[in-house]
Write a protein that holds these residues in place. Structure first.
Motif, mmCIF file in Angstrom:
data_model
loop_
_atom_site.group_PDB
_atom_site.id
_atom_site.type_symbol
_atom_site.label_atom_id
_atom_site.label_comp_id
_atom_site.label_asym_id
_atom_site.label_seq_id
_atom_site.Cartn_x
_atom_site.Cartn_y
_atom_site.Cartn_z
ATOM 1 N N LYS A 89 0.871 -1.150 -0.089
ATOM 2 C CA LYS A 89 -0.042 0.042 0.070
ATOM 3 C C LYS A 89 0.939 1.216 0.040
ATOM 4 N N LYS A 90 0.749 2.378 -0.957
ATOM 5 C CA LYS A 90 1.345 3.281 -1.095
ATOM 6 C C LYS A 90 1.321 4.272 -0.115
ATOM 7 N N ILE A 91 2.449 4.658 0.342
ATOM 8 C CA ILE A 91 2.414 5.766 1.428
ATOM 9 C C ILE A 91 2.892 6.956 0.909
ATOM 10 N N ASN A 99 1.108 -3.443 6.155
ATOM 11 C CA ASN A 99 0.283 -3.983 7.554
ATOM 12 C C ASN A 99 -0.595 -2.838 7.832
ATOM 13 N N ASN A 100 -0.885 -1.919 6.895
ATOM 14 C CA ASN A 100 -1.941 -1.062 6.901
ATOM 15 C C ASN A 100 -1.528 0.115 7.882
ATOM 16 N N ASP A 101 -0.463 0.126 8.002
ATOM 17 C CA ASP A 101 0.351 1.225 9.041
ATOM 18 C C ASP A 101 0.777 2.325 8.277
ATOM 19 N N PRO A 102 0.212 3.453 7.988
ATOM 20 C CA PRO A 102 1.020 4.379 7.133
ATOM 21 C C PRO A 102 2.269 5.012 7.877
ATOM 22 N N ASN A 103 2.637 4.744 8.989
ATOM 23 C CA ASN A 103 3.663 5.334 9.924
ATOM 24 C C ASN A 103 4.840 4.281 9.740
#
Length: 406
Positions: A89-91, A99-103
């Motif tokens: 998933k692109k940040i 892992n759906n953690d944008p940090n």
């Protein structure tokens, strides 16, 4: 003796009450399906990352478009413990997480100007690797869109760099939500493309990047989608193949025969773990096995399967009203196109014995029908190898062998 009779009568009465409750008095709630269509990726910088990445020890990782937004990292192997399938998933422009953690940046792409190639660095809790993009490995990838009337459909087209077979294949999905992110389908598409076949793996209508609704669609609707995929290949890739076929997987093995009936250009049909009974009969068999596996005796599981199958159908009433009585045998009986039917002898989803009985009766009355049957022993519906717990290689090799000999 009298108490035993009374006990059995009580059980029978309870079953009758349960049947009446399940079928007539307490109707099942209709399932609500929410659709969220993704768009084809059109960013040139993102698309330039697509391809094969070579890491240490000869491992090659695939970066491809996900069925949803973002990318997908895949490592193919015939041992389940070794395979990987990560959604990226692109940040930021070249940074992704898994892992759906944008940090948390877990995947970084870096363009190496010196050798004009992308490098990838993956650092997750379970996967750590560095790899460099290599051109001309295995096959080229294209994310395509095509239309069935006004219906926009999408998929992944794999074109081998060494087109040794001159054969194009379209895969037909099974039941429920299904798209290219389903690794069971993707693994098969990869293996066939790696062995020289052009492979189109569509996103089923209403799934991934394909518009429409799958839960209200008929088999004719799905077949029309596949016909549109075949037309796309004939329009855009015809110079690269001289034979074309479809592989219907599970439920797709019903749809394949409608496709066969409607397409004169089809050279072969392969059905994999697909019933020759109607969906109504098949689902009763599947539900009965689920009940038996929970520890219920067969004499009780049989009547209960009628109730639970009926309730399962009631949740998707529109779909079952359109497709429940479909019978593939009349279409198979008219085929002049070679057909391969593949079964797994321990399949608890498909009534294999009943399916074979119907096929054998058909072939007895029509001995010249071009229909072959192959049964893989020791596997259930997913055709897994008992030792590796993943798709058995001999099944995929048999597909290649059969296509080459017809």
């Amino acid at each position: 003796m009298g108490r035993k009779i009374l006990k059995y009568l009580s059980i029978l009465l309870a079953l009758i009450i349960l049947v009446l409750l399940g079928l007539y008095i307490i109707p099942p709630k209709q399932e609500t399906i929410e659709y969220d269509y993704a768009e084809i990726e059109r960013n040139p910088l993102v698309n330039s990352k697509i391809g094969w990445y070579e890491a240490k020890y000869g491992k090659n990782y695939q970066i491809t478009w996900g069925a949803k937004q973002g990318l997908q990292l895949n490592l193919f192997d015939f041992d389940r413990d070794n395979i990987k399938s990560l959604r990226l998933k692109k940040i930021k422009e070249n940074e992704y997480d898994t892992n759906n953690d944008p940090n948390t940046v877990e995947v970084r792409f870096k363009f190496n100007a010196e050798n004009t190639s992308w490098n990838i660095d993956v650092n997750t809790s379970k996967t750590k690797l560095q790899a460099i993009k290599r051109d001309s490995l295995f096959y080229d990838q294209e994310e395509i869109e095509f239309y069935n009337g006004a219906q926009r459909l999408a998929g992944l087209l794999l074109t081998p760099y060494k087109n040794t077979k001159s054969v194009a294949l379209v895969l037909i999905h099974g039941s429920g939500i299904s798209d290219r992110d389903n690794f069971w389908y993707m693994h098969q598409a990869h293996y066939l493309a790696s062995n020289g076949f052009i492979v189109l793996l569509p996103d089923k209508r209403g799934c991934g990047k394909s518009n429409g609704e799958w839960h209200t669609a008929s088999f004719d609707d799905f077949a029309s989608d596949i016909s549109s995929a075949l037309n796309y290949l004939l329009t855009n890739k015809q110079s690269e193949f001289n034979r074309m076929g479809v592989i219907g997987l599970s439920q797709g093995g019903w749809i394949s025969h409608i496709v066969n009936q409607n397409n004169k250009d089809l050279d072969f049909v392969i059905d994999v773990v697909a019933s020759t009974t109607s969906p109504n009969e098949q689902v009763k068999f599947e539900v009965m096995n689920e009940i038996k596996n929970s520890g219920v005796p067969e004499f009780i599981a049989n009547p209960l399967s009628l109730v639970f199958a009926k309730r399962a159908q009631g949740k998707r009433r529109i779909w079952w009203d359109k497709n429940g009585e479909f019978d593939p045998i009349p279409l198979i009986s008219k085929t002049t196109t070679p057909v391969l039917k593949i079964f797994a002898d321990q399949d608890e989803n498909v009534p294999v014995q009943r399916s074979l009985e119907r096929l054998n009766e058909l072939l007895k009355n029509n001995p010249d029908l071009p229909v072959d049957v192959k049964i893989f022993k020791g596997s259930s519906h997913a055709l897994f190898d008992s030792e590796t717990n993943w798709i058995r290689r001999d099944y995929l090799d048999y597909l290649i062998f059969w296509i080459s000999k017809i």
